[in-house]
Scaffold this motif. Structure first.
Motif: not given
Length: 477
Positions: A152, A218, A249-250, A253-254, A256-257, A405, A467
């Protein structure tokens, strides 16, 4: 003379300053503080090896039982602590943050080292067992907390490289323990308690260092929801204020999660598309431990003595075991993305199976033949080398690459628990197996290695250059 503003503008646009967003002093300091936990893990895996005869003599003065049985408990209770430390770390990391979790774990390590270091002074075998259990909790915690923190704080493009530092720290700790365990240093009846007690230093140093290390940006951004502090810490780590892209980007990603469905451990077993990769991951973790590697790491001095070496030469040869792991950790880094996970795992398992057979032949035929004793050592080194090719690190990587994830955290937790449980089984059973099978003690591991090779060949897909979506799609078909 330039004004402060113009100097600031120059720094902001300076390409060399942007490069500071890669490796900086603060980043190196943070990673060094974190991986001391992995060094502790390596140290306590190898430290119990050399002083076995002295500890067994100490046990004999306290109890009228087979000292080998109690020594097996001392060795294996370390893994029981590890099984507790892993889930404890997961909870602490989310509840109190990465930095606070590492501080708490360093205090656990200091406590375990104190118990072991003063066990002989207190005439208490129980203190060794308790200390080994506590230090096991510390090391199980570290195997979860240290890689999490390192991944992280490291830049994305350097995350893989910094991830390998954990394996190097384990190997370095192992070699250090084996060097300190030789006769002229601490491998003696007077020195062994202090040898075990040296575990206080990695934890004590980590305690001091981590206090001054940054918190994971993060964690601050995505868990604590403190963007201001997250930006300040990230700017400090990267050495630049140009961090907007990484913060964004974080956030992406968050989001999407959050949109992805979360799966529990029970779901992994119930849902077919998750059950198959879970079984593959579990078998990979079992292959790492039940192939017999920790029999070598815990008992290599005993193995070499049984192969005809003197106690002193056996301890010196044990240093080569740890050194081989360290070398192979370096060698495997460029091979991982070049040859692929599946290929390296198959090569590693095949090599371990072959050299476990050759080790058995050498053990059985040495009969005071110095040449065969030397071959026994060489074959053991090569067995360890092939372990380092793939099985050493690939099982830990695979579960992260086989799951999306939403299921990854649960899958990694199952893998860690299985790994520590198998570690416990090997530590507890090797001495009874050695008594029962004698020079054939490695043949059961050989049979398991062959079975693991067949399973890997038939079931493990290659994840290199794929991927997560492509990998998970394989199991949905």
């Amino acid at each position: 003379m330039q004004s402060d503003n113009s100097r600031g503008l120059l720094r902001k646009n300076d390409p060399s300053q942007k490069m500071a967003g890669g490796v900086t002093g603060v980043l190196l300091y943070a990673v060094s503080a974190a991986v001391l936990g992995m060094l502790q893990f390596g140290f306590n895996t190898g430290v119990i090896n050399a002083p076995r005869p002295f500890i067994e003599n100490f046990i004999s003065t306290q109890y009228d039982v087979n000292p080998g049985t109690i020594f097996s408990v001392i060795v294996s209770i370390f893994a029981v602590g590890g099984m507790i430390g892993c889930p404890f770390a997961s909870w602490m990391l989310e509840k109190y943050g990465r930095k606070n979790a590492l501080v708490v774990n360093s205090m656990i390590g200091v406590l375990g080292a104190i118990f072991m270091g003063f066990s002989k002074l207190a005439n208490s075998v129980e203190m060794i067992i308790i200390g080994r259990f506590i230090i096991g909790v510390n090391c199980g915690f570290a195997t979860t907390a240290s890689p999490t923190y390192v991944s992280e704080v490291a830049p994305v493009r350097l995350r893989g490289a910094f991830g390998t530092v954990n394996q190097l720290a384990v190997a370095f700790g192992l070699v250090g323990a084996q060097i300190l365990g030789i006769d002229m240093i601490m491998g003696s009846d007077e020195g062994w308690p202090w040898l075990l007690g040296l575990a206080i230093f990695p934890s004590a140093i980590q305690f001091v260092m981590i206090i001054f290390a940054p918190e994971s940006p993060r964690y601050l951004l995505l868990v604590a929801r403190d963007e201001e502090t997250a930006r300040a810490e990230l700017a400090k780590i990267r050495g630049t204020n140009e961090i907007d892209d990484e913060i964004n980007d974080m956030h992406v990603e968050d989001r999407a999660a959050r949109q992805e469905e979360k799966f529990s451990i029970l779901d992994l077993f119930k849902i077919k598309a998750l059950r198959q990769p879970l079984i593959i991951g579990i078998v990979m973790h079992l292959s790492q431990q039940l192939g017999g590697i920790n029999a070598v790491l815990y008992y290599s001095t005993t193995i070499f003595v049984n192969a005809g070496l003197t106690q002193e030469n056996a301890r010196l040869s044990s240093i080569g075991v740890g050194s081989m792991l360290f070398i192979m950790a370096l060698v495997s880094i460029p091979l991982m993305d070049r040859l692929g996970r599946r290929t390296l795992q198959l090569v590693g398992l095949a090599g371990m199976a072959l050299f476990s057979v050759l080790m058995t032949v050498a053990f059985f035929t040495y009969n005071d033949n110095t040449t065969m004793s030397i071959f026994a050592v060489i074959f053991t080194f090569l067995y360890v080398a092939f372990f380092g090719v793939g099985p050493s690190s690939i099982p830990w990587m695979l579960l992260s690459e086989l799951f999306g994830q939403g299921a990854r955290s649960a899958a990694v937790s199952v893998g860690a628990l299985v790994n520590w449980f198998a570690n416990f089984i090997v530590g507890l059973t090797f001495i009874p197996m050695s008594d029962a099978f004698g020079n054939y003690v490695f043949l059961p591991y050989t049979v398991l290695l062959v079975l693991f090779f067949i399973f890997t060949y038939l079931q493990l897909p290659e994840t290199k250059n794929r991927t997560i979506e492509e990998v998970t799609a394989l199991f949905k078909k």
